[in-house]
Design an enzyme around this catalytic site. Structure first.
Site, short mmCIF file in Angstrom:
data_model
loop_
_atom_site.label_atom_id
_atom_site.label_comp_id
_atom_site.label_asym_id
_atom_site.label_seq_id
_atom_site.Cartn_x
_atom_site.Cartn_y
_atom_site.Cartn_z
N GLN A 11 -97.80 42.41 -24.62
CA GLN A 11 -97.43 41.52 -25.90
C GLN A 11 -95.76 41.20 -25.91
O GLN A 11 -95.37 42.14 -25.71
CB GLN A 11 -97.80 42.20 -27.08
CG GLN A 11 -98.29 41.10 -28.21
CD GLN A 11 -99.04 41.91 -29.30
OE1 GLN A 11 -99.75 42.83 -28.96
NE2 GLN A 11 -98.97 41.56 -30.47
N SER A 91 -98.58 48.28 -21.41
CA SER A 91 -99.32 48.29 -22.67
C SER A 91 -100.60 47.52 -22.49
O SER A 91 -101.28 47.99 -21.71
CB SER A 91 -98.68 48.00 -23.79
OG SER A 91 -99.23 48.17 -25.14
N LEU A 92 -100.78 46.38 -23.27
CA LEU A 92 -101.88 45.61 -23.14
C LEU A 92 -102.23 45.18 -21.64
O LEU A 92 -103.35 45.17 -21.09
CB LEU A 92 -101.74 44.22 -23.87
CG LEU A 92 -102.47 43.02 -23.26
CD1 LEU A 92 -103.79 42.87 -23.67
CD2 LEU A 92 -101.71 41.82 -23.86
N ARG A 116 -109.12 45.55 -29.78
CA ARG A 116 -107.89 46.52 -29.59
C ARG A 116 -106.91 46.02 -30.51
O ARG A 116 -106.11 46.67 -31.27
CB ARG A 116 -107.41 46.80 -28.22
CG ARG A 116 -106.03 47.62 -28.06
CD ARG A 116 -105.75 47.74 -26.58
NE ARG A 116 -104.73 48.41 -26.34
CZ ARG A 116 -103.35 48.07 -26.23
NH1 ARG A 116 -103.17 46.58 -26.26
NH2 ARG A 116 -102.26 48.83 -25.97
N HIS A 201 -97.63 52.24 -30.15
CA HIS A 201 -97.24 53.53 -29.31
C HIS A 201 -96.50 54.52 -30.24
O HIS A 201 -95.65 55.24 -29.56
CB HIS A 201 -96.49 52.94 -28.21
CG HIS A 201 -97.40 51.81 -27.12
ND1 HIS A 201 -98.32 52.37 -26.34
CD2 HIS A 201 -97.33 50.49 -27.18
CE1 HIS A 201 -98.92 51.28 -25.62
NE2 HIS A 201 -98.45 50.43 -26.20
N GLN A 250 -103.19 55.73 -24.61
CA GLN A 250 -102.31 54.80 -24.40
C GLN A 250 -102.03 54.16 -25.87
O GLN A 250 -100.94 53.71 -26.15
CB GLN A 250 -102.86 53.76 -23.52
CG GLN A 250 -101.76 52.81 -23.23
CD GLN A 250 -102.19 51.45 -23.20
OE1 GLN A 250 -102.59 51.04 -24.14
NE2 GLN A 250 -102.14 50.65 -22.05
#
Length: 314
Positions: A11, A91-92, A116, A201, A250
């Site tokens: 992102q 991440s994503l 998500r 996170h 995660q």
């Protein structure tokens, strides 16, 4: 054949016009994007190609848009016979990496990241969480500073270790505001608040993990056909059960990107290929190791430049 590692952006790499050139030049990409609209039940193509930016930037839209952008570039790479030896995502982007490794189907991947995104948006009240990038300060000093703030009642965690000299922190809005001042006092060159909708996170995302686990239980996860380096461990994973468990963790664990790149470099990679929109990860890789070869494949022109290198003398 050359040894390449695929990297998939997260992102923040979204922008209006993403994937449009591939869509207009490749019938398979066109079919992929059109099918994704049906899967997602939102006008994702219009958001990607035309915006508006504030809608595209919403987490529940940005995440599937970025996955779709990566899958579009991946579709063209696969048709050209390019297959990675390993992959990782930021991440994503880890979901994109897992689709590339056939651990997730494209359809399941799109549905998962859409969900998500919604879970991340609602996990903590809007405007009450924040993130900031800390430049030019070592991790131990950052950790000492944010631990002190957390002990005084606010939550601040390390969210991303992106590259030497760039660490992102995440937590409550008040905690981040306090951290910005204290980290500057403690020697940070700059501390930049990030334009995000929540404390991603960090421990504050844990409430969303149970719902994400329920969603992951509804899809079929296969063993990955090549190693995918997980954000949580910075180590390769291929086992389907381990993949699922790491995706749950995660959500509220730091992205160990710098360590991931260092570990991949030990495998004698010839080049890192950023698959999807933007060049953020390519820049981070070069800060981990300056002389490594990188490519960012996001449109037909950048694809052509990569393929010329990939196919020469092979």
């Amino acid at each position: 054949m050359k040894k390449v590692a695929f990297l998939f952006p997260g992102q923040g790499s979204q922008e209006i016009g993403m994937t449009k050139a591939f869509y207009e030049h490749d019938e398979d990409v066109k079919a992929l994007v059109d099918q994704a609209e049906e899967t997602l039940q939102v006008p994702i193509k219009k958001l990607m190609f035309e915006g508006p930016a504030e809608e595209l930037t919403k987490t529940e839209h940005a995440q599937p848009a970025l996955l779709l952008s990566s899958l579009s570039a991946l579709k063209v790479l696969e048709k050209e016979g390019v297959h990675p030896d390993m992959a990782a995502g930021h991440s994503l982007g880890e979901y994109s990496a897992l689709v590339s490794a056939k651990a997730l189907s494209p359809e399941d991947g799109l549905k998962l990241v859409q969900t998500r995104g919604r879970l991340m948006e609602k996990a903590y009240p809007a405007g009450k969480g924040s993130m900031a990038a800390v430049l030019g300060l070592d991790e131990s000093t950052i950790q000492e500073t944010i631990t002190e703030i957390s002990e005084n009642g606010e939550v601040v965690d390390i969210a991303n270790d992106n590259c030497p000299g760039q660490i992102v922190i995440s937590g409550t809005k008040q905690g981040i505001d306090q951290a910005i001042d204290k980290l500057k006092e403690n020697g940070a060159k700059r501390v930049l608040p990030l334009n995000v909708s929540g404390p991603f996170h960090s421990r504050l995302m844990e409430p969303a993990s149970g719902e994400l686990e329920a969603e992951l239980n509804q899809v079929t996860i296969q063993n990955a056909i090549f190693p995918v380096y997980a954000n949580v461990t910075a180590s390769p994973v291929q086992d389907q059960t381990e993949i699922k468990n790491l995706l749950i963790k995660q959500l509220y664990s730091p992205v160990r990107f710098s360590e991931t790149i260092s570990n991949m470099l030990e495998q004698d990679v010839d080049a890192f290929v950023e698959v999807g929109n933007g060049k953020v990860l390519s820049g981070l890789v070069r800060k981990v190791k300056r002389r490594v070869k990188t490519f960012a494949v996001q449109d037909p022109d950048s694809m052509k430049a990569f393929l010329e290198w990939y196919k020469e003398d092979s």
